[in-house]
Motif scaffolding. Structure first.
Motif, short mmCIF file in Angstrom:
data_model
loop_
_atom_site.label_atom_id
_atom_site.label_comp_id
_atom_site.label_asym_id
_atom_site.label_seq_id
_atom_site.Cartn_x
_atom_site.Cartn_y
_atom_site.Cartn_z
N ILE A 212 0.86 -1.18 0.00
CA ILE A 212 0.00 0.00 0.00
C ILE A 212 0.90 1.23 0.00
O ILE A 212 1.78 1.35 0.85
CB ILE A 212 -0.89 0.04 1.26
CG1 ILE A 212 -1.76 -1.21 1.35
CG2 ILE A 212 -1.74 1.31 1.29
CD1 ILE A 212 -2.32 -1.46 2.74
N MET B 205 -2.30 4.02 -3.86
CA MET B 205 -2.42 2.86 -4.76
C MET B 205 -2.07 1.60 -4.02
O MET B 205 -1.50 1.65 -2.92
CB MET B 205 -1.48 3.02 -5.96
CG MET B 205 -0.02 3.16 -5.57
SD MET B 205 1.09 3.42 -6.98
CE MET B 205 1.11 1.78 -7.71
N LEU B 206 -2.42 0.48 -4.63
CA LEU B 206 -1.96 -0.82 -4.15
C LEU B 206 -1.29 -1.53 -5.32
O LEU B 206 -1.83 -1.56 -6.43
CB LEU B 206 -3.10 -1.67 -3.63
CG LEU B 206 -2.64 -3.03 -3.12
CD1 LEU B 206 -3.02 -3.23 -1.66
CD2 LEU B 206 -3.21 -4.17 -3.95
N GLY C 102 -1.71 11.72 3.98
CA GLY C 102 -2.28 10.48 4.51
C GLY C 102 -3.19 9.77 3.52
O GLY C 102 -3.73 8.71 3.81
N ASP C 103 -3.39 10.35 2.33
CA ASP C 103 -4.22 9.70 1.31
C ASP C 103 -3.60 8.38 0.88
O ASP C 103 -2.39 8.29 0.66
CB ASP C 103 -4.32 10.59 0.06
CG ASP C 103 -5.19 11.81 0.29
OD1 ASP C 103 -5.87 11.89 1.32
OD2 ASP C 103 -5.18 12.70 -0.59
N VAL C 104 -4.44 7.37 0.73
CA VAL C 104 -3.98 6.12 0.15
C VAL C 104 -3.90 6.32 -1.35
O VAL C 104 -4.88 6.71 -1.99
CB VAL C 104 -4.91 4.95 0.50
CG1 VAL C 104 -4.49 3.69 -0.23
CG2 VAL C 104 -4.91 4.71 2.01
N LEU D 240 3.28 -1.39 3.98
CA LEU D 240 2.72 -0.05 3.89
C LEU D 240 3.90 0.90 3.76
O LEU D 240 4.79 0.91 4.61
CB LEU D 240 1.93 0.28 5.16
CG LEU D 240 1.50 1.74 5.35
CD1 LEU D 240 0.49 2.17 4.28
CD2 LEU D 240 0.87 1.93 6.74
N ILE E 228 -13.87 11.70 -7.26
CA ILE E 228 -13.37 12.67 -6.30
C ILE E 228 -11.92 12.96 -6.66
O ILE E 228 -11.21 12.11 -7.19
CB ILE E 228 -13.47 12.16 -4.85
CG1 ILE E 228 -12.90 10.73 -4.77
CG2 ILE E 228 -14.89 12.16 -4.34
CD1 ILE E 228 -11.85 10.55 -3.78
N CYS F 184 -1.68 7.84 -10.02
CA CYS F 184 -2.49 7.01 -10.92
C CYS F 184 -2.16 7.27 -12.38
O CYS F 184 -2.00 8.44 -12.79
CB CYS F 184 -3.97 7.28 -10.66
SG CYS F 184 -5.06 6.26 -11.68
N GLN G 242 1.03 5.16 0.59
CA GLN G 242 0.26 6.22 1.24
C GLN G 242 1.03 7.52 1.15
O GLN G 242 2.25 7.55 1.38
CB GLN G 242 0.04 5.85 2.71
CG GLN G 242 -0.85 6.83 3.48
CD GLN G 242 -1.10 6.41 4.92
OE1 GLN G 242 -0.30 5.69 5.51
NE2 GLN G 242 -2.21 6.85 5.48
N CYS H 17 -5.16 6.39 -7.04
CA CYS H 17 -5.90 5.45 -7.89
C CYS H 17 -7.34 5.27 -7.40
O CYS H 17 -8.20 4.81 -8.13
CB CYS H 17 -5.20 4.09 -7.91
SG CYS H 17 -3.61 4.13 -8.75
N PHE H 18 -7.57 5.63 -6.14
CA PHE H 18 -8.91 5.43 -5.56
C PHE H 18 -9.71 6.71 -5.74
O PHE H 18 -10.13 7.35 -4.77
CB PHE H 18 -8.78 5.04 -4.09
CG PHE H 18 -8.06 3.75 -3.89
CD1 PHE H 18 -8.73 2.53 -3.99
CD2 PHE H 18 -6.70 3.73 -3.63
CE1 PHE H 18 -8.05 1.34 -3.83
CE2 PHE H 18 -6.01 2.53 -3.47
CZ PHE H 18 -6.69 1.33 -3.57
N PHE H 19 -9.92 7.10 -6.97
CA PHE H 19 -10.59 8.38 -7.23
C PHE H 19 -12.09 8.21 -7.45
O PHE H 19 -12.79 9.18 -7.70
CB PHE H 19 -9.93 9.11 -8.42
CG PHE H 19 -9.96 8.36 -9.71
CD1 PHE H 19 -11.07 8.42 -10.53
CD2 PHE H 19 -8.89 7.58 -10.10
CE1 PHE H 19 -11.11 7.72 -11.74
CE2 PHE H 19 -8.91 6.88 -11.30
CZ PHE H 19 -10.02 6.94 -12.11
N ARG H 20 -12.56 6.99 -7.36
CA ARG H 20 -13.99 6.77 -7.52
C ARG H 20 -14.62 6.33 -6.22
O ARG H 20 -14.21 5.33 -5.62
CB ARG H 20 -14.25 5.75 -8.62
CG ARG H 20 -13.99 6.35 -10.00
CD ARG H 20 -14.16 5.35 -11.09
NE ARG H 20 -13.19 4.27 -10.96
CZ ARG H 20 -12.96 3.36 -11.90
NH1 ARG H 20 -13.65 3.39 -13.02
NH2 ARG H 20 -12.06 2.41 -11.71
#
Lengths: 127, 127
Positions: free
Chosen positions: B15, B26-27, B22-24, B80, B113, B91, B17, B98-101
């Protein structure tokens, strides 16, 4: 199609992040059944590799994870769930986060960060 | 033994971060070679499933990830890494994370977002 794509893999990795602090708490997996239960119940339900069954996080310890918000990644094969971690500890070893060990890559030294919220022996007993 | 245990699996999930926010981000995955390169170079190097080779994150786009600190979990099978994301976007679609949805579990609605930091067509070209 929107949401995680379980046609890519039977089990997708799920990152649980503390909604308040932003701390990454743990990584586990969901199959589609666990995913459906999670979105319907509002509590995080994983799938346990080792036990080969649904893993309702906190069922034994009481440390359930309430879903605050759900994100999925560009490949739709990884989930990020922001949670309210009841009991303050996600890790079965009693730490707030499973990532309680920090590694210094230069020296190889490991430092335990974060304190124990509970004593695993008291919570899980010997059964 | 300390650090991630590559005897558990050839590829371990990692992971990334953002160290500041503190935003995640990508994995992705590392094999032991990628892990060794990461700790020696101070830049995150993954292993690409699909390309079957080391994936030096940002090699093409310039958006490298500088290692700030490294943690591993209670099972020693997940990493991590807190990073300084050069270029501001992890991304390949140009978003910071990458977690923009974001998915609303009740309605099934998806909301994007975060804004695009770069235009992928300009960065990666057509080659």
């Amino acid at each position: 199609m929107s949401g995680p794509n379980f046609e890519k893999a039977e089990l997708l990795p799920v990152i649980a992040q503390d909604d308040e602090s932003g701390d990454v708490l743990m990584l586990a997996y969901m199959n589609e059944e666990a995913w459906q239960e999670t979105i319907q119940s509002g509590r995080v339900c994983y799938y346990s590799h080792s036990r080969q069954k649904l893993w309702r996080k906190g069922e034994e310890s009481g440390n359930v994870q309430e879903v605050k918000s759900i994100f999925y990644d560009c490949d739709a094969d990884t989930l990020l769930i922001r949670v309210n971690q009841i009991g303050g500890a996600a890790c079965h070893e009693g730490y707030r986060s499973c990532f309680f060990r920090k590694l210094d890559p230069a020296s190889g030294d490991v430092e335990v960060i974060g304190e124990r919220v509970f004593d695993p022996n008291q919570v899980y007993g010997k059964s």
